[in-house]
Design a protein around this motif. Sequence first.
Motif, PDB file in Angstrom:
ATOM      1  N   LEU A 100       0.864  -1.169   0.000  1.00  0.00           N
ATOM      2  CA  LEU A 100       0.000   0.000   0.000  1.00  0.00           C
ATOM      3  C   LEU A 100       0.905   1.225   0.000  1.00  0.00           C
ATOM      4  CD1 LEU A 100      -3.097   0.788   0.311  1.00  0.00           C
ATOM      5  CD2 LEU A 100      -2.400   1.481   2.584  1.00  0.00           C
ATOM      6  N   MET A 127      -4.203   7.283  -2.172  1.00  0.00           N
ATOM      7  CA  MET A 127      -3.734   5.951  -1.808  1.00  0.00           C
ATOM      8  C   MET A 127      -3.879   5.018  -3.002  1.00  0.00           C
ATOM      9  SD  MET A 127      -6.661   3.776  -1.425  1.00  0.00           S
ATOM     10  CE  MET A 127      -5.985   2.594  -0.336  1.00  0.00           C
ATOM     11  N   PRO A 162       0.799   2.155   5.254  1.00  0.00           N
ATOM     12  CA  PRO A 162       1.490   2.063   3.960  1.00  0.00           C
ATOM     13  C   PRO A 162       2.922   1.558   4.118  1.00  0.00           C
ATOM     14  CG  PRO A 162       1.490   4.325   4.705  1.00  0.00           C
ATOM     15  CD  PRO A 162       0.641   3.547   5.684  1.00  0.00           C
ATOM     16  N   SER A 176      -3.440  12.108  -6.249  1.00  0.00           N
ATOM     17  CA  SER A 176      -3.743  10.876  -6.972  1.00  0.00           C
ATOM     18  C   SER A 176      -2.966  10.811  -8.292  1.00  0.00           C
ATOM     19  CB  SER A 176      -5.249  10.797  -7.231  1.00  0.00           C
ATOM     20  OG  SER A 176      -5.583   9.599  -7.879  1.00  0.00           O
ATOM     21  N   ALA A 214      -4.164   4.627  -8.420  1.00  0.00           N
ATOM     22  CA  ALA A 214      -4.225   5.608  -7.333  1.00  0.00           C
ATOM     23  C   ALA A 214      -5.626   6.201  -7.265  1.00  0.00           C
ATOM     24  CB  ALA A 214      -3.209   6.713  -7.573  1.00  0.00           C
ATOM     25  N   ASN A 229      -2.197   0.758  -4.383  1.00  0.00           N
ATOM     26  CA  ASN A 229      -1.316  -0.361  -4.054  1.00  0.00           C
ATOM     27  C   ASN A 229      -0.591  -0.838  -5.296  1.00  0.00           C
ATOM     28  OD1 ASN A 229      -2.739  -2.736  -5.283  1.00  0.00           O
ATOM     29  ND2 ASN A 229      -4.363  -2.025  -3.914  1.00  0.00           N
ATOM     30  N   LEU A 277       0.930   5.645  -0.007  1.00  0.00           N
ATOM     31  CA  LEU A 277       0.229   6.921   0.097  1.00  0.00           C
ATOM     32  C   LEU A 277       1.014   7.973  -0.682  1.00  0.00           C
ATOM     33  CD1 LEU A 277      -0.882   7.201   3.857  1.00  0.00           C
ATOM     34  CD2 LEU A 277      -2.203   6.407   1.891  1.00  0.00           C
ATOM     35  N   TRP A 333      -3.968   3.184   7.515  1.00  0.00           N
ATOM     36  CA  TRP A 333      -3.722   2.496   6.242  1.00  0.00           C
ATOM     37  C   TRP A 333      -2.443   1.666   6.241  1.00  0.00           C
ATOM     38  CZ3 TRP A 333      -7.388   2.020   2.697  1.00  0.00           C
ATOM     39  CH2 TRP A 333      -8.465   2.898   2.759  1.00  0.00           C
ATOM     40  N   LEU A 374      -7.746  10.321  -1.445  1.00  0.00           N
ATOM     41  CA  LEU A 374      -8.073   9.825  -0.113  1.00  0.00           C
ATOM     42  C   LEU A 374      -8.543  10.945   0.816  1.00  0.00           C
ATOM     43  CD1 LEU A 374      -8.109   7.471   1.957  1.00  0.00           C
ATOM     44  CD2 LEU A 374      -5.706   7.997   2.429  1.00  0.00           C
TER      45      LEU A 374
END
Length: 130
Positions: free
Chosen positions: A3, A18, A53, A116, A26, A20, A5, A51, A29
């Motif tokens: 994950l 966020m 990450p 994002s 993306a 993965n 961020l 989360w 968030l």
Amino acid sequence: MELVLGFDFGIKRIGIAMGNTLTGQAQPLAVVNAIDNAARFKQIGDLIAAWAPARLVVGEPRHPDGTEHDMTLRCRRFANQLHGRFNLPVTLVDERYSSAVIHAKRGQIIDDQAASIILQQYFDDHANNN
């Protein structure tokens, strides 16, 4: 799968996205809109705790010709603070055109969308390395 961020750092607001490494997608968030560093990092810390990450990605702004400006140094400092506070690897990503591709209405807060795009660029740039 990791994950990740992504952050679009700004003086007034910090956009967070966020995604993965499995999907390589993306999504926006949150937007941190805090008046001081303690409040900002508290909100960011809460998101990191929620989360968990494996990595953080921070957009690094530059002039269109690639030269640095005052926000470049501020974003590097922010990236160093993230690394120091949360002990996670931080990757800087060129964000020269992240906000330009978002079609926003005047006054609309787009920081999470910009984050994002920054994070998606990271995924796209590293797709062949995973």
